[in-house]
Design a protein around this motif. Structure first.
Motif, short mmCIF file in Angstrom:
data_model
loop_
_atom_site.label_atom_id
_atom_site.label_comp_id
_atom_site.label_asym_id
_atom_site.label_seq_id
_atom_site.Cartn_x
_atom_site.Cartn_y
_atom_site.Cartn_z
N ASP A 172 -19.91 -54.82 -11.64
CA ASP A 172 -18.46 -54.60 -11.76
C ASP A 172 -18.04 -53.17 -11.37
OD1 ASP A 172 -19.56 -53.23 -13.92
OD2 ASP A 172 -17.99 -53.86 -15.32
N ALA A 173 -18.91 -52.44 -10.72
CA ALA A 173 -18.62 -51.05 -10.36
C ALA A 173 -17.34 -50.94 -9.53
CB ALA A 173 -19.79 -50.44 -9.60
N LEU A 174 -17.12 -51.87 -8.63
CA LEU A 174 -15.91 -51.84 -7.80
C LEU A 174 -14.66 -51.79 -8.67
CD1 LEU A 174 -14.28 -52.14 -5.16
CD2 LEU A 174 -14.53 -54.62 -5.45
N PHE A 175 -14.62 -52.62 -9.68
CA PHE A 175 -13.44 -52.70 -10.53
C PHE A 175 -13.26 -51.44 -11.38
CE2 PHE A 175 -14.66 -57.03 -9.51
CZ PHE A 175 -13.49 -57.48 -8.93
N GLU A 176 -14.36 -50.85 -11.78
CA GLU A 176 -14.30 -49.60 -12.53
C GLU A 176 -13.74 -48.48 -11.65
OE1 GLU A 176 -15.01 -48.92 -15.82
OE2 GLU A 176 -15.19 -51.11 -16.03
N VAL A 177 -14.17 -48.45 -10.39
CA VAL A 177 -13.68 -47.43 -9.47
C VAL A 177 -12.18 -47.64 -9.21
CG1 VAL A 177 -13.83 -46.50 -7.12
CG2 VAL A 177 -15.91 -46.99 -8.41
N LEU A 178 -11.77 -48.87 -9.03
CA LEU A 178 -10.35 -49.15 -8.82
C LEU A 178 -9.53 -48.72 -10.03
CD1 LEU A 178 -10.44 -52.63 -7.03
CD2 LEU A 178 -10.17 -50.35 -6.02
N GLU A 179 -10.05 -48.93 -11.22
CA GLU A 179 -9.35 -48.45 -12.42
C GLU A 179 -9.26 -46.94 -12.44
OE1 GLU A 179 -10.64 -50.21 -16.12
OE2 GLU A 179 -10.55 -52.23 -15.26
N GLY A 180 -10.31 -46.27 -11.99
CA GLY A 180 -10.28 -44.81 -11.89
C GLY A 180 -9.25 -44.33 -10.88
N MET A 181 -9.14 -45.03 -9.76
CA MET A 181 -8.15 -44.68 -8.75
C MET A 181 -6.74 -44.88 -9.32
SD MET A 181 -10.00 -46.36 -5.40
CE MET A 181 -8.62 -46.17 -4.30
N SER A 197 -5.36 -49.56 -2.47
CA SER A 197 -4.82 -48.28 -2.92
C SER A 197 -3.31 -48.24 -2.73
CB SER A 197 -5.48 -47.14 -2.15
OG SER A 197 -4.94 -45.90 -2.52
N GLY A 198 -2.84 -48.75 -1.60
CA GLY A 198 -1.40 -48.83 -1.36
C GLY A 198 -0.70 -49.71 -2.37
N MET A 199 -1.33 -50.81 -2.74
CA MET A 199 -0.75 -51.70 -3.74
C MET A 199 -0.66 -51.00 -5.10
SD MET A 199 -2.65 -55.25 -2.85
CE MET A 199 -2.50 -56.05 -1.27
N LEU A 200 -1.73 -50.30 -5.45
CA LEU A 200 -1.72 -49.55 -6.71
C LEU A 200 -0.66 -48.45 -6.67
CD1 LEU A 200 -5.55 -49.22 -7.38
CD2 LEU A 200 -3.93 -50.65 -8.63
N GLY A 201 -0.44 -47.92 -5.47
CA GLY A 201 0.55 -46.86 -5.30
C GLY A 201 1.96 -47.29 -5.63
N VAL A 244 0.79 -49.69 -13.19
CA VAL A 244 -0.56 -49.70 -12.63
C VAL A 244 -1.43 -50.71 -13.39
CG1 VAL A 244 -1.82 -47.87 -13.86
CG2 VAL A 244 -2.13 -48.14 -11.42
N ALA A 245 -1.23 -50.85 -14.68
CA ALA A 245 -2.00 -51.84 -15.45
C ALA A 245 -1.68 -53.25 -14.95
CB ALA A 245 -1.70 -51.72 -16.94
N ARG A 246 -0.41 -53.51 -14.70
CA ARG A 246 -0.02 -54.83 -14.19
C ARG A 246 -0.57 -55.03 -12.78
NH1 ARG A 246 0.37 -59.96 -14.81
NH2 ARG A 246 2.07 -60.92 -13.63
N ALA A 247 -0.51 -54.01 -11.95
CA ALA A 247 -1.05 -54.11 -10.59
C ALA A 247 -2.55 -54.42 -10.64
CB ALA A 247 -0.78 -52.83 -9.81
N LEU A 248 -3.26 -53.78 -11.55
CA LEU A 248 -4.70 -54.05 -11.67
C LEU A 248 -4.96 -55.49 -12.11
CD1 LEU A 248 -5.96 -50.73 -13.26
CD2 LEU A 248 -6.70 -51.70 -11.07
#
Length: 188
Positions: free
Chosen positions: A80-89, A150-154, A169-173
């Motif tokens: 799940d590292a990808l998702f952890e990194v996305l949460e960090g971003m 990243s653009g979507m999170l933006g 950002v929580a909803r976007a995630l």
């Protein structure tokens, strides 16, 4: 000599911390005197480390890439590292909206932005492959899709306060995680 280098590195980090805070509060066009004041260094120290605003902003970008690299390394072989990194971003977008907005607005072919993007893609390639292999995300996900994510999170930058940005950002995630998992397949 080592002590002097350590002191110089500490001052540089202090300036970057100050710039991050000042730009996060006042935007990237804030007077650099605010950075000097917050870092409690002289103007000469600021300009010795960063000859201009662009160099300072690029150093913050490089620091963000280094932060992602450290996170990927710390997560090791986790599926799940990808998702952890996305949460960090996402957290970074909430914490420093002005810098995030600036980096999104800069020409994507700007050498510093292009190098950062390519480095992030390379860093996330293995976590993406692990997530795909573990069935955590859709098999067509590619490292280059991280720019789109990243653009979507933006979109969270639309929040007027830190709290609003955090909710967005929580909803976007939530939505991204569901989308990254791909369509739900009916059981046989």
């Amino acid at each position: 000599m080592t002590s002097q280098r350590a002191d110089a590195a500490a001052r540089r980090a202090l300036i970057l911390d100050a710039a991050d805070a000042v730009f996060g509060q006042h935007g990237v066009t804030a007077p650099l005197d605010l950075v000097v004041e917050r870092a409690q260094v002289g103007r000469a120290t600021l300009y010795r480390n960063f000859p201009d605003r662009t160099a300072l902003v690029e150093a913050l970008l490089q620091r963000t890439v280094a932060r992602i690299q450290r996170q990927v390394t710390a997560l090791g072989e986790r599926d799940d590292a990808l998702f952890e990194v996305l949460e960090g971003m996402a957290a970074r977008i909430v914490q420093s909206p002005a810098l995030s907005d600036y980096w999104r607005a800069v020409d994507p072919d700007d050498p510093a932005i292009k190098a950062a993007r390519q480095t992030i893609w390379a860093l996330l390639d293995a976590p993406i492959q692990r997530a795909i292999s573990a069935g955590l995300c859709r098999p067509d996900l590619q490292a280059t899709d991280v720019s789109l994510i990243s653009g979507m999170l933006g979109a969270a930058l639309r929040g007027k306060s830190r709290e609003e940005r955090a909710k967005l950002v929580a909803r976007a995630l939530q939505l991204l995680r569901s989308g990254l998992q791909g369509p739900i397949r009916p059981e046989d």
